[in-house]
Design a protein around this motif. Structure first.
Motif, PDB file in Angstrom:
ATOM      1  N   ARG A 234       0.833  -1.205   0.000  1.00  0.00           N
ATOM      2  CA  ARG A 234       0.000   0.000   0.000  1.00  0.00           C
ATOM      3  C   ARG A 234       0.872   1.260   0.000  1.00  0.00           C
ATOM      4  O   ARG A 234       0.610   2.213  -0.730  1.00  0.00           O
ATOM      5  N   VAL A 235       1.947   1.256   0.783  1.00  0.00           N
ATOM      6  CA  VAL A 235       2.826   2.422   0.851  1.00  0.00           C
ATOM      7  C   VAL A 235       3.595   2.593  -0.462  1.00  0.00           C
ATOM      8  O   VAL A 235       3.793   3.718  -0.926  1.00  0.00           O
ATOM      9  N   VAL A 236       3.994   1.499  -1.086  1.00  0.00           N
ATOM     10  CA  VAL A 236       4.675   1.588  -2.387  1.00  0.00           C
ATOM     11  C   VAL A 236       3.723   2.196  -3.420  1.00  0.00           C
ATOM     12  O   VAL A 236       4.117   3.068  -4.203  1.00  0.00           O
ATOM     13  N   LEU A 237       2.475   1.768  -3.411  1.00  0.00           N
ATOM     14  CA  LEU A 237       1.481   2.358  -4.325  1.00  0.00           C
ATOM     15  C   LEU A 237       1.221   3.825  -4.005  1.00  0.00           C
ATOM     16  O   LEU A 237       1.027   4.637  -4.910  1.00  0.00           O
ATOM     17  N   LEU A 238       1.233   4.164  -2.734  1.00  0.00           N
ATOM     18  CA  LEU A 238       1.071   5.560  -2.339  1.00  0.00           C
ATOM     19  C   LEU A 238       2.199   6.408  -2.923  1.00  0.00           C
ATOM     20  O   LEU A 238       1.959   7.505  -3.438  1.00  0.00           O
ATOM     21  N   ALA A 239       3.419   5.904  -2.864  1.00  0.00           N
ATOM     22  CA  ALA A 239       4.567   6.632  -3.436  1.00  0.00           C
ATOM     23  C   ALA A 239       4.347   6.863  -4.926  1.00  0.00           C
ATOM     24  O   ALA A 239       4.595   7.960  -5.443  1.00  0.00           O
ATOM     25  N   HIS A 240       3.868   5.837  -5.607  1.00  0.00           N
ATOM     26  CA  HIS A 240       3.579   5.935  -7.041  1.00  0.00           C
ATOM     27  C   HIS A 240       2.545   7.038  -7.298  1.00  0.00           C
ATOM     28  O   HIS A 240       2.715   7.884  -8.182  1.00  0.00           O
TER      29      HIS A 240
ATOM     30  N   LEU B 120       1.712   9.595  -5.240  1.00  0.00           N
ATOM     31  CA  LEU B 120       2.248  10.906  -4.858  1.00  0.00           C
ATOM     32  C   LEU B 120       3.077  11.505  -5.987  1.00  0.00           C
ATOM     33  O   LEU B 120       2.947  12.685  -6.311  1.00  0.00           O
ATOM     34  N   MET B 121       3.926  10.681  -6.579  1.00  0.00           N
ATOM     35  CA  MET B 121       4.798  11.186  -7.647  1.00  0.00           C
ATOM     36  C   MET B 121       3.989  11.504  -8.906  1.00  0.00           C
ATOM     37  O   MET B 121       4.239  12.508  -9.562  1.00  0.00           O
ATOM     38  N   ALA B 122       3.018  10.676  -9.232  1.00  0.00           N
ATOM     39  CA  ALA B 122       2.177  10.941 -10.403  1.00  0.00           C
ATOM     40  C   ALA B 122       1.384  12.229 -10.198  1.00  0.00           C
ATOM     41  O   ALA B 122       1.171  12.992 -11.147  1.00  0.00           O
ATOM     42  N   GLY B 123       0.995  12.494  -8.971  1.00  0.00           N
ATOM     43  CA  GLY B 123       0.222  13.687  -8.651  1.00  0.00           C
ATOM     44  C   GLY B 123       0.963  14.989  -8.870  1.00  0.00           C
ATOM     45  O   GLY B 123       0.356  16.028  -9.087  1.00  0.00           O
ATOM     46  N   VAL B 124       2.293  14.944  -8.818  1.00  0.00           N
ATOM     47  CA  VAL B 124       3.099  16.153  -9.037  1.00  0.00           C
ATOM     48  C   VAL B 124       3.809  16.107 -10.388  1.00  0.00           C
ATOM     49  O   VAL B 124       4.714  16.889 -10.651  1.00  0.00           O
ATOM     50  N   GLY B 125       3.402  15.160 -11.234  1.00  0.00           N
ATOM     51  CA  GLY B 125       4.027  15.039 -12.550  1.00  0.00           C
ATOM     52  C   GLY B 125       5.408  14.416 -12.516  1.00  0.00           C
ATOM     53  O   GLY B 125       6.179  14.557 -13.456  1.00  0.00           O
ATOM     54  N   GLY B 126       5.704  13.719 -11.436  1.00  0.00           N
ATOM     55  CA  GLY B 126       7.013  13.085 -11.291  1.00  0.00           C
ATOM     56  C   GLY B 126       6.978  11.612 -11.677  1.00  0.00           C
ATOM     57  O   GLY B 126       5.951  11.098 -12.122  1.00  0.00           O
ATOM     58  N   LYS B 127       8.109  10.960 -11.485  1.00  0.00           N
ATOM     59  CA  LYS B 127       8.222   9.537 -11.798  1.00  0.00           C
ATOM     60  C   LYS B 127       8.792   8.793 -10.602  1.00  0.00           C
ATOM     61  O   LYS B 127       9.637   9.304  -9.890  1.00  0.00           O
ATOM     62  N   MET B 128       8.303   7.566 -10.433  1.00  0.00           N
ATOM     63  CA  MET B 128       8.813   6.708  -9.378  1.00  0.00           C
ATOM     64  C   MET B 128       9.200   5.365  -9.959  1.00  0.00           C
ATOM     65  O   MET B 128       8.518   4.859 -10.859  1.00  0.00           O
ATOM     66  N   SER B 129      10.289   4.821  -9.468  1.00  0.00           N
ATOM     67  CA  SER B 129      10.689   3.480  -9.889  1.00  0.00           C
ATOM     68  C   SER B 129      11.123   2.681  -8.673  1.00  0.00           C
ATOM     69  O   SER B 129      11.515   3.234  -7.648  1.00  0.00           O
ATOM     70  N   ILE B 130      11.023   1.362  -8.822  1.00  0.00           N
ATOM     71  CA  ILE B 130      11.519   0.423  -7.821  1.00  0.00           C
ATOM     72  C   ILE B 130      12.867  -0.055  -8.333  1.00  0.00           C
ATOM     73  O   ILE B 130      12.959  -0.600  -9.434  1.00  0.00           O
TER      74      ILE B 130
ATOM     75  N   THR C 229       0.859 -10.132  -7.199  1.00  0.00           N
ATOM     76  CA  THR C 229      -0.218  -9.149  -7.038  1.00  0.00           C
ATOM     77  C   THR C 229      -0.502  -8.360  -8.311  1.00  0.00           C
ATOM     78  O   THR C 229      -1.445  -7.569  -8.352  1.00  0.00           O
ATOM     79  N   GLY C 230       0.322  -8.567  -9.333  1.00  0.00           N
ATOM     80  CA  GLY C 230       0.146  -7.825 -10.579  1.00  0.00           C
ATOM     81  C   GLY C 230       0.747  -6.427 -10.556  1.00  0.00           C
ATOM     82  O   GLY C 230       0.620  -5.677 -11.524  1.00  0.00           O
ATOM     83  N   MET C 231       1.389  -6.082  -9.465  1.00  0.00           N
ATOM     84  CA  MET C 231       1.989  -4.754  -9.362  1.00  0.00           C
ATOM     85  C   MET C 231       3.187  -4.583 -10.290  1.00  0.00           C
ATOM     86  O   MET C 231       3.567  -3.457 -10.595  1.00  0.00           O
ATOM     87  N   ASP C 232       3.765  -5.696 -10.728  1.00  0.00           N
ATOM     88  CA  ASP C 232       4.883  -5.590 -11.664  1.00  0.00           C
ATOM     89  C   ASP C 232       4.449  -5.006 -13.002  1.00  0.00           C
ATOM     90  O   ASP C 232       5.269  -4.512 -13.765  1.00  0.00           O
ATOM     91  N   GLY C 233       3.148  -5.025 -13.276  1.00  0.00           N
ATOM     92  CA  GLY C 233       2.625  -4.416 -14.491  1.00  0.00           C
ATOM     93  C   GLY C 233       2.261  -2.947 -14.316  1.00  0.00           C
ATOM     94  O   GLY C 233       2.038  -2.237 -15.288  1.00  0.00           O
ATOM     95  N   VAL C 234       2.215  -2.495 -13.063  1.00  0.00           N
ATOM     96  CA  VAL C 234       1.844  -1.110 -12.751  1.00  0.00           C
ATOM     97  C   VAL C 234       3.079  -0.262 -12.463  1.00  0.00           C
ATOM     98  O   VAL C 234       3.170   0.882 -12.892  1.00  0.00           O
ATOM     99  N   LEU C 235       4.016  -0.841 -11.738  1.00  0.00           N
ATOM    100  CA  LEU C 235       5.204  -0.109 -11.299  1.00  0.00           C
ATOM    101  C   LEU C 235       6.343  -0.221 -12.302  1.00  0.00           C
ATOM    102  O   LEU C 235       6.452  -1.217 -13.012  1.00  0.00           O
ATOM    103  N   SER C 236       7.170   0.788 -12.319  1.00  0.00           N
ATOM    104  CA  SER C 236       8.405   0.744 -13.118  1.00  0.00           C
ATOM    105  C   SER C 236       9.463   0.071 -12.244  1.00  0.00           C
ATOM    106  O   SER C 236       9.867   0.618 -11.210  1.00  0.00           O
ATOM    107  N   ILE C 237       9.893  -1.123 -12.658  1.00  0.00           N
ATOM    108  CA  ILE C 237      10.855  -1.892 -11.864  1.00  0.00           C
ATOM    109  C   ILE C 237      12.157  -2.023 -12.632  1.00  0.00           C
ATOM    110  O   ILE C 237      12.168  -2.461 -13.770  1.00  0.00           O
ATOM    111  N   ILE C 238      13.236  -1.614 -11.977  1.00  0.00           N
ATOM    112  CA  ILE C 238      14.576  -1.663 -12.572  1.00  0.00           C
ATOM    113  C   ILE C 238      15.387  -2.703 -11.817  1.00  0.00           C
ATOM    114  O   ILE C 238      15.596  -2.559 -10.599  1.00  0.00           O
ATOM    115  N   ASP C 239      15.818  -3.729 -12.509  1.00  0.00           N
ATOM    116  CA  ASP C 239      16.635  -4.776 -11.847  1.00  0.00           C
ATOM    117  C   ASP C 239      18.023  -4.359 -11.684  1.00  0.00           C
ATOM    118  O   ASP C 239      18.865  -3.958 -11.983  1.00  0.00           O
TER     119      ASP C 239
END
Length: 100
Positions: free
Chosen positions: A58-64, A66-76, A90-100
């Motif tokens: 939930r907190v990771v999604l909140l970060a996503h 928050l950043m979208a709300g200010v026109g920013g970008k978030m990545s894991i 959970t399917g979040m890998d399709g929503v979040l930008s994940i960098i290995d």
């Protein structure tokens, strides 16, 4: 859980280590709300997160959001194997930008 913050200009990297669960998620949420006020790029380094619960997700999604709300970008960045499994399940890998 420990959180280490690195800032440069409008970029913020938060390195999270330990367990991200019901007990520790509020700590990360407070840090996110504080550090995203002037940020345009946020990276959450989850390489040292050994466990993440639904409260942590939930907190990771909140970060996503928050950043979208200010026109920013978030990545894991560099999620641990456990985090990768949870994001995939959970399917979040399709929503979040994940960098290995």
């Amino acid at each position: 859980m420990t959180i280490t913050e690195t800032k440069s200009d409008e970029n913020v990297i938060l390195q999270v280590a330990g367990r991200l669960d019901t007990t520790t998620a509020p700590q990360l949420e407070s840090k996110l709300k504080e550090c995203t006020k002037n940020a345009k790029i946020l990276a959450l380094d989850l390489s040292n997160v050994e466990y993440i619960s639904s409260a942590g997700l939930r907190v990771v999604l909140l970060a996503h959001k928050l950043m979208a709300g200010v026109g920013g970008k978030m990545s894991i960045a560099h999620p641990s194997d456990f985090c990768k499994q949870v994001f995939a399940a959970t399917g979040m890998d399709g929503v979040l930008s994940i960098i290995d």
